[in-house]
Design a protein around this motif. Structure first.
Motif, mmCIF file in Angstrom:
data_model
loop_
_atom_site.group_PDB
_atom_site.id
_atom_site.type_symbol
_atom_site.label_atom_id
_atom_site.label_comp_id
_atom_site.label_asym_id
_atom_site.label_seq_id
_atom_site.Cartn_x
_atom_site.Cartn_y
_atom_site.Cartn_z
ATOM 1 N N TYR A 1 31.494 49.893 43.031
ATOM 2 C CA TYR A 1 32.326 49.651 41.852
ATOM 3 C C TYR A 1 32.870 50.941 41.249
ATOM 4 N N ARG A 2 33.085 51.938 42.082
ATOM 5 C CA ARG A 2 33.700 53.169 41.594
ATOM 6 C C ARG A 2 35.104 52.886 41.084
ATOM 7 N N LEU A 3 35.564 53.739 40.159
ATOM 8 C CA LEU A 3 36.929 53.615 39.672
ATOM 9 C C LEU A 3 37.904 53.974 40.789
ATOM 10 N N HIS A 4 38.875 53.098 41.033
ATOM 11 C CA HIS A 4 39.904 53.333 42.034
ATOM 12 C C HIS A 4 41.248 53.409 41.324
ATOM 13 N N LEU B 1 39.057 45.827 43.911
ATOM 14 C CA LEU B 1 38.865 44.382 43.803
ATOM 15 C C LEU B 1 37.430 44.031 43.440
ATOM 16 N N GLU B 2 36.468 44.810 43.941
ATOM 17 C CA GLU B 2 35.067 44.502 43.657
ATOM 18 C C GLU B 2 34.793 44.497 42.156
ATOM 19 N N THR B 3 35.418 45.398 41.412
ATOM 20 C CA THR B 3 35.196 45.458 39.974
ATOM 21 C C THR B 3 35.861 44.281 39.267
ATOM 22 N N LEU C 1 34.507 40.974 36.604
ATOM 23 C CA LEU C 1 35.117 40.362 35.420
ATOM 24 C C LEU C 1 35.244 38.859 35.592
ATOM 25 N N TRP C 2 35.681 38.410 36.771
ATOM 26 C CA TRP C 2 35.799 36.970 37.009
ATOM 27 C C TRP C 2 34.460 36.275 36.781
ATOM 28 N N ARG C 3 33.404 36.860 37.300
ATOM 29 C CA ARG C 3 32.090 36.233 37.194
ATOM 30 C C ARG C 3 31.605 36.191 35.744
ATOM 31 N N VAL C 4 31.839 37.279 35.012
ATOM 32 C CA VAL C 4 31.414 37.309 33.612
ATOM 33 C C VAL C 4 32.169 36.258 32.809
ATOM 34 N N LEU C 5 33.486 36.124 33.036
ATOM 35 C CA LEU C 5 34.266 35.117 32.310
ATOM 36 C C LEU C 5 33.822 33.702 32.667
ATOM 37 N N LEU D 1 36.825 48.077 32.733
ATOM 38 C CA LEU D 1 38.011 47.821 33.538
ATOM 39 C C LEU D 1 39.246 48.330 32.811
ATOM 40 N N ILE D 2 40.117 49.027 33.533
ATOM 41 C CA ILE D 2 41.376 49.489 32.958
ATOM 42 C C ILE D 2 42.488 48.559 33.428
ATOM 43 N N PHE D 3 43.138 47.904 32.481
ATOM 44 C CA PHE D 3 44.199 46.955 32.776
ATOM 45 C C PHE D 3 45.524 47.705 32.937
#
Length: 427
Positions: A81-84, A175-177, A181-185, A415-417
């Motif tokens: 989950y590194r920042l990409h 995508l992994e990060t 977010l999907w799972r938390v929501l 997460l940076i949008f």
């Protein structure tokens, strides 16, 4: 025999650094190839890393490498989950260097420094966030992963097709990060969007607000965090602004390090004093506001008396201690059940899950890196249960914490949008 050339300490240091970089890159390759979830993406990115610049995933820069001795327990890769971010082109870097040498900076008026959220995020445009594509229980795990990866590549292609790299801000390409977010929501009954009070508009993506309150039908609580670092008038102004423009928001003011009214208000000493205290979590300002917001949202469907009793105990303990136990161990409080959800983000769950299942309210904490999500959870618990760092992206995967038997917290990686915020200002 020819005389040997002098070899300075500086050259030796550079040689060792290069050796470590080569070794680290080799380890990254081994981990990526052995990790079935991220290996295919890594290999494809390497294959599409061309000089013509037409590939969406070309020149991805991976930040915050974590040291690792191979894969951890249950095959967990700490760098998954590194920042990409998209890497700046060499031409763009040289152009900025040249401009910095030639241009003379002139002070501008305060009006020119103002940002409009509609200009930054362009509501209704392709500057959205990736959604989990539709799925069914008949799909295999490999089919689901492939579908999500294909949908994510289409999402990136739309954004990079509509805007040039110079106009786009840095935003998450991993995508992994986003799966976290999907799972938390999906798990949450209430969503907390944590922002930094010093620039909350930058940390507030309208697309997430519309999705949570509209499509998901969940309550969204905006947490204006770190209010101890802003003048009271600014805090009140931001609260009024968000109430006016986003009426469905529940707004909570929070800080893990409230100022002591008995001490002089010297702005230069705020960080030094508050961050030095070991037991500052028990004096957090805002847990009671958040409790009242959750009581209004749940409307009696969940018994939150245990949470209210916990807050009363924390306040009584902080008052009794009166700062004398700052150096005591922070693990002497009641046990907090912690669950690491390293692989849960990839497992399908029903989109129409039961609300407040088994009498437990699940509160998801989302937001940008460095807005204080982990500090907020520590403040709610009353002691340190989540490690905190100034390094963006320090939280590697989401974890769940049972605050009380009826309240569960979920901590999501920052997460940076995508937005049109200038990259220099963003940094």
């Amino acid at each position: 025999m020819p005389r040997k050339k002098p070899f300075s300490v500086k050259q030796k240091k550079k040689q060792l650094q290069d050796k470590r970089e080569r070794k680290r890159g080799l380890q990254d390759g081994l981990r990526s190839s052995s990790n079935s979830r991220s290996g295919s993406r890594e290999r494809r990115e390497e294959q599409t890393d061309t000089s013509d610049g037409e590939s969406v995933t070309h020149h991805i820069r991976r930040l915050n490498q974590q040291p690792s001795q191979g894969l951890g327990p249950r095959g967990y890769d700490p760098n998954r989950y590194r920042l990409h971010f998209e890497r700046d082109s060499r031409e763009e870097v040289e152009r900025r260097k040249k401009a910095a040498r030639e241009q003379v900076l002139q002070p501008v008026s305060a009006e020119l420094l103002e940002l409009d959220i509609r200009e930054v995020y362009q509501p209704g445009s392709v500057l959205d966030f990736p959604r989990r594509p539709p799925w069914s229980y008949e799909m295999s795990k490999e089919q689901l992963m492939s579908q999500e990866e294909r949908s994510f590549q289409e999402y990136l292609a739309k954004i990079h097709g509509a805007y040039t790299s110079e106009k786009l801000s840095y935003f998450e390409h991993n995508l992994e990060t986003w799966r976290q977010l999907w799972r938390v929501l999906e798990m949450s009954d209430i969503v907390l969007l944590i922002t930094d009070i010093r620039h909350p508009v930058v940390n507030f993506p309208p697309a997430l607000y519309e999705y949570v309150t509209g499509e998901l039908g969940l309550a969204l609580v905006l947490v204006l965090n770190k209010v101890d670092l802003a003048p009271p008038a600014l805090v009140v102004a931001w609260k009024h602004y968000f109430h006016q423009h986003y009426p469905q928001l529940h707004i909570v003011l929070f800080t893990s390090f409230p100022r002591d009214p008995r001490t002089p208000q010297d702005p230069s000493s705020v960080l030094k004093k508050s961050r030095r205290r070991g037991r500052g979590w028990t004096r957090a300002l805002g847990p009671e506001q958040l409790l009242r917001a959750c009581e209004a949202i749940t409307a009696g469907k969940v018994d939150l008396n245990s949470w209210r009793e916990k807050i009363a105990r924390d306040v009584a303990g902080a008052t009794w201690g009166n700062g004398s136990g700052e150096e005591e161990e922070e693990e002497d409080g009641p046990a907090v059940l912690v669950e690491q959800q390293t692989d849960s983000a990839m497992e399908p769950t029903s989109p129409t899950r039961e609300r407040y299942k088994d009498g437990v309210v699940t509160i998801g904490c989302v937001g940008f890196p460095n807005v204080g999500k982990s500090s907020l959870i520590n403040g709610l618990v009353g002691r340190k249960v989540v490690s905190v760092s100034r390094t963006p992206g320090h939280t590697r995967y989401f974890q769940t914490y049972f605050l009380t038997p009826s309240v569960k917290l979920c901590d999501c990686p920052g997460l940076i949008f995508p937005s049109l915020l200038p990259r220099q200002l963003q940094v």
